[in-house]
Design an enzyme around this catalytic site. Structure first.
Site, short mmCIF file in Angstrom:
data_model
loop_
_atom_site.label_atom_id
_atom_site.label_comp_id
_atom_site.label_asym_id
_atom_site.label_seq_id
_atom_site.Cartn_x
_atom_site.Cartn_y
_atom_site.Cartn_z
N GLN A 172 1.04 -1.01 -0.11
CA GLN A 172 0.16 0.19 -0.01
C GLN A 172 0.62 1.14 -0.40
OE1 GLN A 172 -1.42 0.82 4.48
NE2 GLN A 172 -1.42 -1.52 3.53
N GLU B 150 3.98 7.65 8.45
CA GLU B 150 4.05 6.53 9.32
C GLU B 150 4.69 6.03 10.10
OE1 GLU B 150 0.28 3.27 7.41
OE2 GLU B 150 2.12 2.41 7.76
N HIS C 231 0.05 5.84 0.93
CA HIS C 231 -0.89 6.45 1.21
C HIS C 231 -1.31 8.28 0.73
CE1 HIS C 231 -1.81 3.08 4.22
NE2 HIS C 231 -0.18 3.46 4.76
N HIS D 285 4.63 0.09 0.23
CA HIS D 285 5.42 -0.81 2.01
C HIS D 285 4.27 -1.73 1.87
CE1 HIS D 285 2.38 2.30 3.75
NE2 HIS D 285 2.53 1.82 4.52
N ARG E 264 -4.23 0.96 -1.76
CA ARG E 264 -3.26 -1.23 -2.18
C ARG E 264 -2.84 -1.18 -3.37
NH1 ARG E 264 -7.66 -0.24 0.95
NH2 ARG E 264 -7.74 -1.31 3.82
#
Length: 397
Positions: free
Chosen positions: A87, A124, A89, A246, A265
Site C-alpha cells: 500500500q 507512518e 498513502h 510498503h 492498495r
C-alpha cells in the site's frame, strides 16, 4: 491529568496469535491479534476508566484540560504473522482533493470501493519491539532489480525489458504488473521466482514462495520483487512518508501515524485496488531502505526524528533504583512495552502503574512526568513543529 486507556486487539487475519499475548504476559486468545489502537480514531477509539471512549472524553473534557478535540495521531501496537497488503498513502493535498471528489460523487464513506475516507495524509513510523521486524518499504534501486529479474530467465523477460534503459519508469512498470494485460505474464514471473535460486536475492525469492502460498498468482508478488526487503532489529524504526509503497511482513512493533484511514492498495489483498489512483499518489523514486535509528536526547531517552508535524515518538528506558523526569509537550500517550513502571503527573500528582501493553493519556496541562520502576515505554506526542524544544528536564536523575 493522566487517563488510563484500554482497547481490545483487532483480529485481522494477518495478525499473530502469540506476540501480543507474550508482550502482555497472558494466555493467547486462540485468534489472530493484529493491532491494539490507543487513540481517538472513530473506527476504534480507546476506552477510559469511566466507560467513555477517548473521542467522547476529549469532546467533554478537552476544553477544561487544554486537550484538542481530536488527536493528530494514532498510536498502535502491531503484531504481524503474515504480510499486510502492499500500500501507499496520499499526501495532505492529494487526500483533500480525493476526499472532496468522492464526497461530491456521493460514495458512501464505508463503501468497499471508497478510497478517501477522510481528508488527511497518513505518514507512518514503526519501531520494532521483536528481535526482528520484517517489511517491504520503498522501491529498490534499478540496477539491483534488473539483476534480480534477469536471473529469473526467459519467463521474466517481459518484466526485464520494461526495466531496461535510462528512461525506465517504475511507475509504468507497476501499472503494467497490476493491469489485466499482464495477468498471464505475472503468473509466469511468479512461477519463475518461486522456482528460482540466487545467492544475492535468496531472501527475496524465499519471500515470493511464501507469498505465493498465501496469495497464489497475486500481482502484488511481482510488485514486491521491486521493493526493498527490510529487517529491523529491536529498537530500529521504519518511516514511510506519502507515496511510498510498503507492506509489513512479520514481527511486533509500536506504530505511530497521522490519524487517517486513506489507503491505496497495490496487491496481497482481496480488498479494492484502484490502480489508476495508486499511480497518482505513488512516489516511484528508487532508493535506500528508509530506516530510522533513534537519536539519544538524554540518558535512556531516544527520539525518532521524522519530518512531520503530526506526531513525535520517544522511547524511554528506566533502570531499577533510578527515576526519570520527562518533559511532555501537548496531548500525549504513554505506552509501556517492558517491565513495570509508575508514571506520575507533575501538575496533578496522579500516579498510574503500567505493565507491558498498558497506556495512559496525558493532558497538555501536565508539564512533566516522573517515572519510577524498571522498564521501557514509548511516548507519542504532537510533532516537533507543535511541541516545545527538549529541555534539561528530559534526563534520568
Amino acid at each position: 491529568m493522566l487517563v488510563p486507556l484500554t482497547n481490545d486487539p483487532r483480529d485481522y487475519a494477518w495478525g499473530s496469535t502469540t506476540l501480543l499475548a507474550e508482550l502482555e504476559g497472558r494466555e493467547p486468545s486462540g485468534r489472530p491479534e493484529s493491532e491494539v489502537w490507543f487513540g481517538d480514531h472513530p473506527a476504534d477509539p480507546a476506552e477510559t476508566p469511566d466507560g467513555r471512549t477517548l473521542d467522547a472524553w476529549l469532546a467533554a473534557e478537552g476544553e477544561v484540560t487544554g486537550a484538542p478535540a481530536h488527536l493528530p495521531y494514532l498510536l498502535k501496537l502491531l503484531a504481524a504473522a503474515s504480510p499486510l497488503s502492499i500500500q501507499a498513502h496520499p499526501s495532505k493535498q492529494q487526500a483533500e482533493a480525493g476526499f472532496a471528489r468522492e464526497e461530491a460523487a456521493a460514495i458512501a464513506r464505508d463503501a468497499a470501493d471508497r478510497t478517501y475516507r477522510d481528508a488527511n495524509h497518513k505518514p507512518e513510523l514503526i519501531v520494532a519491539l521483536s528481535e526482528e521486524f520484517r517489511a517491504l518499504a520503498g522501491l529498490r534501486d534499478l540496477d539491483s532489480s534488473r539483476r534480480l529479474v534477469r536471473g529469473l530467465g526467459a519467463a521474466a523477460r517481459p518484466l526485464a525489458e520494461r526495466l531496461e534503459g535510462a528512461d525506465a519508469s517504475l511507475a509504468a512498470v507497476i501499472g503494467w504488473v497490476l493491469s489485466e494485460e499482464a495477468v498471464d505474464d505475472v503468473r509466469e514471473i511468479i512461477g519463475a521466482a518461486a522456482a528460482g535460486g540466487s545467492d544475492e536475492f535468496a531472501a527475496e525469492l524465499h519471500l515470493v514462495r511464501a507469498m505465493d502460498e498465501q496469495f497464489p498468482g497475486d500481482p502484488g508478488i511481482v510488485v514486491a520483487l521491486l521493493m526493498n526487503l527490510v529487517t529491523l532489529r529491536a529498537g530500529e524504526g521504519l518511516f514511510v512518508p506519502a507515496g511510498v509503497l510498503h507492506a509489513y511482513l512479520s514481527g511486533l512493533g509500536v506504530e505511530l501515524m497521522a490519524a487517517s484511514d486513506n489507503v491505496l492498495r497495490g496487491g496481497l489483498t482481496p480488498k479494492h485496488i484502484d490502480v489508476a489512483e495508486l499511480l497518482t499518489v505513488l512516489d516511484a523514486t528508487p532508493g535506500a531502505q528508509p530506516i530510522v535509528r533513534g537519536r539519544e536526547v538524554g540518558p535512556g531517552v531516544v527520539r525518532f526524528d521524522v519530518p512531520v508535524a503530526d506526531f513525535a515518538l520517544e522511547r524511554v528506558r528506566v533502570e531499577a533504583g533510578r527515576e526519570a523526569t520527562l518533559a511532555v509537550g501537548g496531548a500525549s500517550i504513554v505506552l509501556a512495552t517492558a517491565g513495570a513502571v509508575t508514571v506520575t503527573g507533575a501538575s496533578s500528582g496522579t500516579a498510574v502503574s503500567l505493565a507491558p501493553g498498558a497506556a495512559v493519556f496525558v493532558t497538555p496541562d501536565e508539564t512533566s512526568l516522573r517515572v519510577v520502576g524498571e522498564g521501557e515505554l514509548f511516548i507519542a506526542a504532537p510533532g516537533t513543529d507543535a511541541a516545545p524544544e527538549p529541555s534539561d528536564d528530559s534526563v534520568l536523575i
